[in-house]
Scaffold this active site. Structure first.
Site, PDB file in Angstrom:
ATOM      1  N   GLU A 131       0.884  -1.157   0.000  1.00 34.96           N
ATOM      2  CA  GLU A 131       0.000   0.000   0.000  1.00 34.96           C
ATOM      3  C   GLU A 131       0.925   1.210   0.000  1.00 34.96           C
ATOM      4  OE1 GLU A 131      -2.472   0.348   3.473  1.00 34.96           O
ATOM      5  OE2 GLU A 131      -3.508   2.101   2.698  1.00 34.96           O
ATOM      6  N   GLU A 162      -8.643  10.292   5.134  1.00 37.98           N
ATOM      7  CA  GLU A 162      -8.834   9.391   6.268  1.00 37.98           C
ATOM      8  C   GLU A 162      -8.968  10.245   7.526  1.00 37.98           C
ATOM      9  OE1 GLU A 162      -6.440   5.301   5.345  1.00 37.98           O
ATOM     10  OE2 GLU A 162      -5.215   6.995   5.917  1.00 37.98           O
TER      11      GLU A 162
HETATM   12  C1  LIG Z   1      -5.016  -1.791   6.948  1.00 36.20           C
HETATM   13  O1  LIG Z   1      -5.606  -2.890   6.311  1.00 36.20           O
HETATM   14  C2  LIG Z   1      -7.010  -2.901   6.365  1.00 36.20           C
HETATM   15  C3  LIG Z   1      -7.506  -4.203   5.844  1.00 36.20           C
HETATM   16  O2  LIG Z   1      -7.029  -4.460   4.562  1.00 36.20           O
HETATM   17  C4  LIG Z   1      -7.502  -1.717   5.550  1.00 36.20           C
HETATM   18  O3  LIG Z   1      -8.907  -1.673   5.533  1.00 36.20           O
HETATM   19  C5  LIG Z   1      -6.963  -0.442   6.147  1.00 36.20           C
HETATM   20  O4  LIG Z   1      -7.276   0.654   5.313  1.00 36.20           O
HETATM   21  C6  LIG Z   1      -5.456  -0.489   6.325  1.00 36.20           C
HETATM   22  N1  LIG Z   1      -5.061   0.616   7.190  1.00 36.20           N
HETATM   23  C7  LIG Z   1      -4.254   1.586   6.797  1.00 36.20           C
HETATM   24  C8  LIG Z   1      -3.993   2.655   7.793  1.00 36.20           C
HETATM   25  O5  LIG Z   1      -3.722   1.609   5.704  1.00 36.20           O
END
Ligand SMILES: *[C@@H]1O[C@H](CO)[C@@H](O)[C@H](O)[C@H]1NC(C)=O
Ligand SMILES: *[C@@H]1O[C@H](CO)[C@@H](O)[C@H](O)[C@H]1NC(C)=O
Length: 246
Positions: free
Chosen positions: A141, A227
């Protein structure tokens, strides 16, 4: 026949001279936990995925229009409690990008936004997902925070930045960490960028040349949104957002 031909010719001229008509004329608003709409090549998501961590609050997201590839949208919220938890991620996404990093030459994007409200702790961020193959779970990510408001911070295994490169004309702090099995790499702008205009491929190139990210990974989904952690009467208004991949 002849008449039809003239009409078609006039239409062709006017179509070439004027921008694509507005795809979405009436605003759509979601205030439940989830909502989405596909329009103009984008998917707009209203997504209160972390709302259970709040002691009180709510959020609504409005899609105003998509005109010539530019999205106008907003999201408004008040969240209290669970101060270290993200409550939602309303965003505009390109889904099923499914392009290998080595095959991407540019990802031009513009994003003009303004945030108003009280005591806002939130980010304004791109969220780019990378997977080893099409259909596999994402393994990375990649977040690009245009703003870290009210002391919001990214996932970090050490709490300290690992680098501070200049990319796309701005300086960023880079943080790395994990979220379950997903490796999270975040770029946080050293000061808020309310009118971003740049090539996101420069971040991807930095990752493959400086952070050991394989260029054989696939970009799967490219998102841009906010967020929120906590705050009240917050409104993020995006007056123009566009992105494409080539
Ligand atoms: C962490 O992973 C969860 C599940 O895939 C996801 O929904 C969430 O956005 C993620 N959190 C961050 C802060 O990236
Ligand atoms: C993705 O991850 C989930 C949860 O870990 C797992 O159940 C699923 O099999 C994985 N899917 C693929 C395509 O690897």
């Amino acid at each position: 026949m002849k008449f039809g031909g003239i009409i078609a010719a006039i239409f062709a001229v006017s179509a070439a001279a004027t921008p694509t008509p507005t795809v979405n004329k009436r605003a759509t608003t979601w205030c439940d936990a989830w909502g989405s709409q596909v329009t103009g090549g984008y998917t707009i998501y209203h997504n209160n995925w972390g709302a259970a961590q709040a002691t009180s609050g709510s959020q609504c997201t409005t899609l105003e229009s998509v005109n010539s590839g530019s999205v106008v949208w907003s999201t408004s919220w008040t969240w209290a409690g669970g101060s270290s938890s993200v409550k939602s991620y309303s965003n505009v996404a390109l889904v099923d990008v499914n392009k290998k990093l080595s095959a991407i030459s540019s990802v031009p994007s513009t994003w003009s936004w303004i945030y108003t409200g009280s005591n806002i702790v939130a980010n304004v961020a791109y969220d780019l997902w990378l997977a080893p193959s099409v259909g596999a779970n994402d393994s990375y990510e990649i977040m690009i925070w245009l703003a870290a408001l009210g002391g919001a911070g990214p996932i970090s295994s050490t709490g300290s930045p690992v680098d501070s490169p200049t990319i796309a004309g701005s300086q960023w702090k880079v943080y790395t960490g994990n979220n379950g099995s997903v490796k999270v790499i975040s770029f946080v702008a050293t000061s808020s960028i309310t009118n971003f205009n740049g090539d996101l491929n420069q971040f991807l190139t930095y990752l493959t040349t400086k952070q050991g990210v394989s260029s054989s990974l696939y970009a799967t989904k490219l998102q841009a949104g906010t967020e929120p952690f906590t705050g009240s009467n917050a409104v993020l208004k995006t007056s123009a957002y566009r992105i494409s991949v080539s």
